[in-house]
Design a protein around this motif. Sequence first.
Motif, PDB file in Angstrom:
ATOM      1  N   LYS A  52       0.909  -1.071  -0.107  1.00 57.11           N
ATOM      2  CA  LYS A  52       0.020   0.117   0.006  1.00 57.11           C
ATOM      3  C   LYS A  52       0.982   1.272  -0.055  1.00 57.11           C
ATOM      4  CE  LYS A  52      -4.243  -1.745   2.015  1.00 57.11           C
ATOM      5  NZ  LYS A  52      -5.183  -1.634   3.080  1.00 57.11           N
ATOM      6  N   ALA A  53       1.755   1.482   0.960  1.00 60.78           N
ATOM      7  CA  ALA A  53       2.673   2.442   0.828  1.00 60.78           C
ATOM      8  C   ALA A  53       3.472   2.613  -0.385  1.00 60.78           C
ATOM      9  CB  ALA A  53       3.916   2.024   2.206  1.00 60.78           C
ATOM     10  N   GLU A  54       3.803   1.655  -1.213  1.00 59.11           N
ATOM     11  CA  GLU A  54       4.544   1.592  -2.452  1.00 59.11           C
ATOM     12  C   GLU A  54       3.494   1.959  -3.275  1.00 59.11           C
ATOM     13  OE1 GLU A  54       7.737   1.299  -3.608  1.00 59.11           O
ATOM     14  OE2 GLU A  54       8.370   1.115  -1.398  1.00 59.11           O
ATOM     15  N   TYR A  55       2.236   1.755  -3.456  1.00 60.40           N
ATOM     16  CA  TYR A  55       1.278   2.160  -4.448  1.00 60.40           C
ATOM     17  C   TYR A  55       1.010   3.517  -4.284  1.00 60.40           C
ATOM     18  CZ  TYR A  55      -3.043   2.354  -7.173  1.00 60.40           C
ATOM     19  OH  TYR A  55      -4.008   2.775  -7.748  1.00 60.40           O
ATOM     20  N   THR A  59       1.601   6.409  -7.010  1.00 61.52           N
ATOM     21  CA  THR A  59       0.534   7.245  -7.744  1.00 61.52           C
ATOM     22  C   THR A  59       0.454   8.620  -7.336  1.00 61.52           C
ATOM     23  OG1 THR A  59      -1.064   6.340  -5.932  1.00 61.52           O
ATOM     24  CG2 THR A  59      -0.894   5.011  -7.929  1.00 61.52           C
ATOM     25  N   THR A  60       1.082   8.836  -6.176  1.00 57.77           N
ATOM     26  CA  THR A  60       1.103  10.327  -5.947  1.00 57.77           C
ATOM     27  C   THR A  60       1.785  11.120  -7.040  1.00 57.77           C
ATOM     28  OG1 THR A  60       2.978  10.189  -4.421  1.00 57.77           O
ATOM     29  CG2 THR A  60       1.047   9.899  -3.495  1.00 57.77           C
ATOM     30  N   PRO A  61       0.933  12.464  -7.271  1.00 54.89           N
ATOM     31  CA  PRO A  61       1.404  13.120  -8.302  1.00 54.89           C
ATOM     32  C   PRO A  61       2.916  13.751  -7.951  1.00 54.89           C
ATOM     33  CG  PRO A  61      -0.356  14.373  -7.311  1.00 54.89           C
ATOM     34  CD  PRO A  61      -0.275  12.923  -6.658  1.00 54.89           C
ATOM     35  N   GLN A  62       3.856  13.835  -8.948  1.00 56.92           N
ATOM     36  CA  GLN A  62       5.105  14.739  -8.462  1.00 56.92           C
ATOM     37  C   GLN A  62       4.704  15.994  -9.186  1.00 56.92           C
ATOM     38  OE1 GLN A  62       7.566  12.045 -10.889  1.00 56.92           O
ATOM     39  NE2 GLN A  62       7.503  10.373  -9.503  1.00 56.92           N
ATOM     40  N   GLU A  63       6.009  16.668  -9.157  1.00 54.15           N
ATOM     41  CA  GLU A  63       5.746  18.053  -9.538  1.00 54.15           C
ATOM     42  C   GLU A  63       5.437  18.132 -10.978  1.00 54.15           C
ATOM     43  OE1 GLU A  63       6.568  20.980  -7.607  1.00 54.15           O
ATOM     44  OE2 GLU A  63       6.655  19.531  -5.729  1.00 54.15           O
ATOM     45  N   PRO A  78      -2.155  12.890 -17.982  1.00 59.64           N
ATOM     46  CA  PRO A  78      -3.211  11.945 -17.844  1.00 59.64           C
ATOM     47  C   PRO A  78      -4.188  12.395 -16.848  1.00 59.64           C
ATOM     48  CG  PRO A  78      -1.291  10.890 -17.003  1.00 59.64           C
ATOM     49  CD  PRO A  78      -0.770  11.803 -17.438  1.00 59.64           C
ATOM     50  N   LYS A  79      -4.019  13.077 -15.880  1.00 58.62           N
ATOM     51  CA  LYS A  79      -4.836  13.541 -14.780  1.00 58.62           C
ATOM     52  C   LYS A  79      -5.412  15.202 -15.265  1.00 58.62           C
ATOM     53  CE  LYS A  79      -3.097  10.941 -10.961  1.00 58.62           C
ATOM     54  NZ  LYS A  79      -2.797  10.633  -9.730  1.00 58.62           N
ATOM     55  N   PHE A  80      -5.181  15.260 -16.362  1.00 64.29           N
ATOM     56  CA  PHE A  80      -5.468  16.722 -16.923  1.00 64.29           C
ATOM     57  C   PHE A  80      -7.128  16.834 -17.143  1.00 64.29           C
ATOM     58  CE2 PHE A  80      -6.893  19.553 -20.357  1.00 64.29           C
ATOM     59  CZ  PHE A  80      -6.554  20.631 -19.867  1.00 64.29           C
ATOM     60  N   ASP A  81      -7.735  17.776 -16.178  1.00 68.12           N
ATOM     61  CA  ASP A  81      -9.306  17.862 -16.158  1.00 68.12           C
ATOM     62  C   ASP A  81      -9.676  19.090 -16.810  1.00 68.12           C
ATOM     63  OD1 ASP A  81     -11.877  17.613 -15.697  1.00 68.12           O
ATOM     64  OD2 ASP A  81     -11.493  17.940 -13.357  1.00 68.12           O
ATOM     65  N   LEU A  82     -10.277  18.912 -18.200  1.00 69.13           N
ATOM     66  CA  LEU A  82     -10.577  20.090 -18.941  1.00 69.13           C
ATOM     67  C   LEU A  82     -11.691  21.108 -18.125  1.00 69.13           C
ATOM     68  CD1 LEU A  82     -10.261  21.696 -21.679  1.00 69.13           C
ATOM     69  CD2 LEU A  82     -12.044  20.261 -22.497  1.00 69.13           C
TER      70      LEU A  82
END
Length: 95
Positions: A52-55, A59-63, A78-82
Amino acid sequence: MAASGANVLRYTALGSGVFYGLFHQRTLNAHAEQQELQRKYQAEESLIAKAKAEYAKKTTPQERKTTGGGVTSDPDDPKFDLEAYLTMNMADGAK
């Protein structure tokens, strides 16, 4: 006659000792098995926590290219929200 009474006592003690030994051995084996199951459960639990810690780390967004509100402005992300991006731009334009 006294010898037969002694033999009965002797074999009764022997039989009792054998049955006690079997019962005690079964109890010890059950306790050891329970300890082994507990150890395996804790090992699995720690592996799950590590996974869980590795996941979460993965998956946490970087800069990334973000604007003030934390909205990603990079359309290739991929996490762009128009919708969120346009809402933010409209709010900035209204100021």
